[in-house]
Structure formats: C-alpha cells, structure tokens
Design a protein around this motif. Sequence first.
Motif, mmCIF file in Angstrom:
data_model
loop_
_atom_site.group_PDB
_atom_site.id
_atom_site.type_symbol
_atom_site.label_atom_id
_atom_site.label_comp_id
_atom_site.label_asym_id
_atom_site.label_seq_id
_atom_site.Cartn_x
_atom_site.Cartn_y
_atom_site.Cartn_z
ATOM 1 N N SER A 111 38.160 39.196 29.467
ATOM 2 C CA SER A 111 37.395 40.421 29.212
ATOM 3 C C SER A 111 36.075 40.376 29.986
ATOM 4 O O SER A 111 35.605 41.395 30.488
ATOM 5 N N TYR A 112 35.516 39.162 30.106
ATOM 6 C CA TYR A 112 34.280 39.027 30.874
ATOM 7 C C TYR A 112 34.524 39.411 32.317
ATOM 8 O O TYR A 112 33.742 40.165 32.924
ATOM 9 N N LYS A 114 36.889 41.277 33.408
ATOM 10 C CA LYS A 114 37.179 42.703 33.473
ATOM 11 C C LYS A 114 35.876 43.489 33.454
ATOM 12 O O LYS A 114 35.662 44.428 34.245
ATOM 13 N N THR A 115 34.999 43.089 32.506
ATOM 14 C CA THR A 115 33.712 43.767 32.409
ATOM 15 C C THR A 115 32.957 43.672 33.729
ATOM 16 O O THR A 115 32.358 44.636 34.199
ATOM 17 N N LEU A 116 33.021 42.453 34.287
ATOM 18 C CA LEU A 116 32.317 42.230 35.545
ATOM 19 C C LEU A 116 32.873 43.172 36.617
ATOM 20 O O LEU A 116 32.105 43.844 37.324
ATOM 21 N N ASP A 118 34.486 45.929 36.140
ATOM 22 C CA ASP A 118 34.124 47.307 35.777
ATOM 23 C C ASP A 118 32.702 47.602 36.211
ATOM 24 O O ASP A 118 32.412 48.658 36.792
ATOM 25 N N ALA A 119 31.823 46.656 35.890
ATOM 26 C CA ALA A 119 30.417 46.849 36.202
ATOM 27 C C ALA A 119 30.233 47.004 37.699
ATOM 28 O O ALA A 119 29.465 47.843 38.176
ATOM 29 N N GLU A 122 31.440 50.282 38.656
ATOM 30 C CA GLU A 122 30.470 51.280 38.194
ATOM 31 C C GLU A 122 29.262 51.315 39.123
ATOM 32 O O GLU A 122 28.774 52.385 39.499
#
Lengths: 206, 123, 248
Positions: A111-112, A114-116, A118-119, A122
């Motif tokens: 998830s980290y 993925k978040t990374l 995504d960020a 973004e």
Amino acid sequence: MFEKIGPSGLYVLAQADHGAPGQSGAAPAETHAGTEAHGGAHKAPFPPFNSETFAGQLFWLAIFFGALYLLMSKVALPRVQNILEGRAERIEGDLAEANRLKAETDEAIASYEKTLADARAEGHRIAAEVHEQVSKEADEHRARLESELNAKLDASETQIADAKASALGNVRGIAVDAASAIVERLTGRPAEGGAVEQAVDASLAR
Amino acid sequence: MTQGSEGSPTPNSSRTDGDLAERRERLAQELKRRSDLREAEDAGTRKPRSDASGLARALQLSSEFVAGVIAGGVVGWLFDHFLGTSPWGLIVFLLLGFAAGTLNVMRSAGLKSGPGGTTSEGP
Amino acid sequence: MAAANDPIHQFTIVPLIGDGALAFTNSSAYMAATVAVSVGFLMFATASRTLVPGRLQSLAEMSYEFVANTIGQTAGKAGMKFFPLVFSLFMFVLVANLIGLIPFSFTVTSHIIVTFALAMLVITTVIVYGFMKHGMHFLKLFVPSGVPGYILPLVVLIEVISFLSRPISLSVRLFANMLAGHITLKVFAGFIVMLSGALGTAGLLVGILPLAMTVAITALEFLVAFLQAYVFTILTCIYLNDAIHPGH
C-alpha cells in the motif's frame, strides 16, 4: 522399609523358607549348617523358576501394574500431554502470528508503494495542470494585450485617417480660395465660384 | 544544488530499504522452511521402522527362533496330553515350531512380509 | 560374604510382610518402587510445567515422545489409543531394569513369571481388541495371501505357532537378558572378592582385571536395560498393529 534388612539377612530368611540352595558351589554349606538340618533332601529350585512364588508375583504384579496403568493414563500422561500440546499450540500460534505480521507488512509495503506511485502520478498531474493553467493564463494575457494593442492601433489609425481627411478638406478650401484669388488677380474680376471648385476637385481627384 | 540535496538522502533510504527487504526475505524463507518441516512431520508419522536401532533388532532376532521352537513344543505337549497321542504330537509340533521359529526370524529380519500378507511396516 | 557371592541368591524371593502364597515379598516391594519411581519421576519432572523445559522435564517429554513416535511409526495413528498401556509397559520394564542395576537390589524383570505376565497382557490385548474390532476377520491374520490351497493348513498351523511364540519370545528375551546380565555381573564381582581374599596384595592387583570387566559389563547392562525396554515396547507396538490392521 525392607532396605533396612541387609542382603545377607534376606538370604538367611530365604534359606529358612526354602532350605539350602545347594545348586552352587560358591556357597559353602557349613555356613548354614543350622538351616540345613530340615532342608536336606529337598532342593530349592532355581528362584526364577520356583513356581511357589508365581501366584504371589502375579498377584502383586497385577496390583502394581494396574496402579501404574491407572496413574499413567489418568494423571501423569495427561500432564505431559498438556505441556506438549501447550507448547505445540504456542509454537503454532507464534508461527501463525509471524505469518500474519508478515502478510501485514507485505500489505503495508504494497500500500505504501501504491500510495507512493499514486502520489507521484498526482504530482505529475498537478504539475501538468499547473503548467497548462499557467500557459493558458499567459496566452490569455498575451491575447488581451494583443487585442488592446490592436484596438489602440486601430484608434490611432482612424485618428490619423481623420486627421488626414480633415487636412485634405482644409487643402480643398485653401486651394479653392487660392485658385479664386489667382483667377481674380489674373482676370481682374472675381471668378465664378462653381467653376473654381470644380477645377480644384478635378485636380484633387487626380 | 538541487542535485546535491536530493543525492544525500537517497543512498541512506535505499540502504534501509534494502535492509528491510532482506529481512523480509529471510523471514519469508524461515516461515516457509518451518511450514515445510511441519508438513514433512505430518506426512512422516508412518515412516518404516527401519530406523529402529540395529542393536535392538539383533537382540530381537536372538530369541525369535527359540521362542518358535518352545511354542511348538508346548503346543505339541498339550496336544499329546489331552489326546494321548504321545509322542507324535510333540514331534510334529516341534517340527512346526522349527518352521515357525524360522519364519519369526525371517520376519523380524524383514526378509518376509508380516502375517496376513502385510508387511509389519504397514502399507 | 560367601553367601553374597552366590550369583543366584540375588533372585531369591523373600516374604517381607505376611506369609503364604500372596505374602508381600521383596519382589512386590520392588514392583511398588518401580511404580513409585515411574509415576514420581513423571509427576516431579512436570511439576513446574515450564514452556521451555528444564533437564528433568525434557527427559519426561522425551520418554513420552519416544513412545509416541514408536507407536506412530509401527501402528500408525490408530495405535494411539494404546498409548497409556504401551507407555506403562515401557516405563515399568525400563525402571525395573534400571532399579535392578543398583547394587544389592532385586530385579523384578529377572523373573520369568513377571515378564511372561507382561507379554501375556500384550497378547491378550491384541487378541481381545482384534476380535472386538474385526470379529472373525481377525483370523485372517493367520492366513497369508498368495499361498496355494493344498499347503494352506500347514502354513496356518505354522502361523498360529508363530503367533503363540510371541509372548514366549517377548518374555524369554527380557527375562534371559536380565538374568544372564546379573549373573555375569555377580560372577565377575565375586572374582574380585575371591582373588583379593585368596592372594592378598597380589590378588588386589590381579583383581583389577575383573573389576574393569565388572565396570564394562555394568555399562553394557545399562545399555541392555534400555534396549530391552525398547525392544519390548516396539514389539508390543508391532503386535498391536496386527490387532489394528489384520491383513488388508
């Protein structure tokens, strides 16, 4: 209780019960001359094969082995089993916990990441957006400036045209006046207004 | 300038990342090994008893033959005793006992399968 | 002293309390001691119930797992219902053998009637359980497969005798090993005394030889004590396996 009686004491008792052993030369008979008196002819059998003791041994074996079996199956073995099972369960639990934690870690890392990602996406998006917006604003600004300049240019041009037109208008008047004056001087009489104007217009149109 | 400020934390973070990844890898391997071990244990509950100590087996062999003969003798004696066929029962059953003793020895040495066609090691 | 040199005297049974056939004898006392030691050992060793076992506790756990593994390997999971019986037999034989190795003590397992009774207990269990579980199907144990019809009666007879020889081999083996071992020990120990008594100082020197032998045999006897208990246990398991799976 019976350890208090020495082994030789036991032997004397045995002799009294079964007579002299007599099956071994190692035991000199004269030591037990007293007990030999009623022994004599009947020899004591080899102890492990002495059937007189069988019933007693079987009886007590049944009692004690039964007791052992009961104690083992009801008390002692369940205790050991409890301990072993407890430990097995504990190990099992710990392993399961470790597996669970590892899965959790993996999940967290996934998830980290993925978040990374995504960020990052973004960020790219925002950057593109901002870039677009800024360039759009700049375009707008430029367009506005251009249109303003154009308007100003147009205004200036009309002004210039007006000025030119009025200047040209003045030139006609002056030319008519001048021509009339020249004609009056040359001819001595005032020129016909209409003819002069026509001639000026004709020459101006040329 | 920007290059430098970005450059310094990168190796540091990648080292801890690598450390973590390595530790996770080790953990995964260890957990797998243990679960494999457990499965092997479960599967191995009916291993053949070939690992029974050789000395114990030698001791076992020593009396099997004698026991067969004795058993034959006892049966033969009882046979004679109750049917009055002395000494034929004893002779016949001693011979059978001999055979049974040989069978015992062969069986415990693992040369022949157990009674009923099964090996004593199980299926 | 001379009486103590008799290698047979250590097997004599003497009534301690009471009289007659069922008197409480030294044999009975040692049986009681065997039971007390076996149970006491397990209870004492597991008294603290620690997660990480101490020395005694791991010994108790080892004996438990040893017997459990033996059953598992020979008779499979179904054999586990006999675990208390097999474990009791193992502990009884082992502890009785070991107690017998203490100098001047009596060895319960050196009497044929005791070992025979234990063996009969096993065989009776096998027969009773076999018939209870499988009925007449249990008799298939005596009918090997793949034997031609005309020779079958003979083979069945031999198989029956072979089956009957089991309690005999089980009991005679244990009994004979214990008896022979103790007699040997006693004889060699007797040599030391005889030599030192007869030859004085020189005898003491010569006596070192049988002394060394006695020490070596004692070590061997410890091994035998354990191995016999092990053999008794593993054979019990094999026989029980026959009761659980008589001919597939």
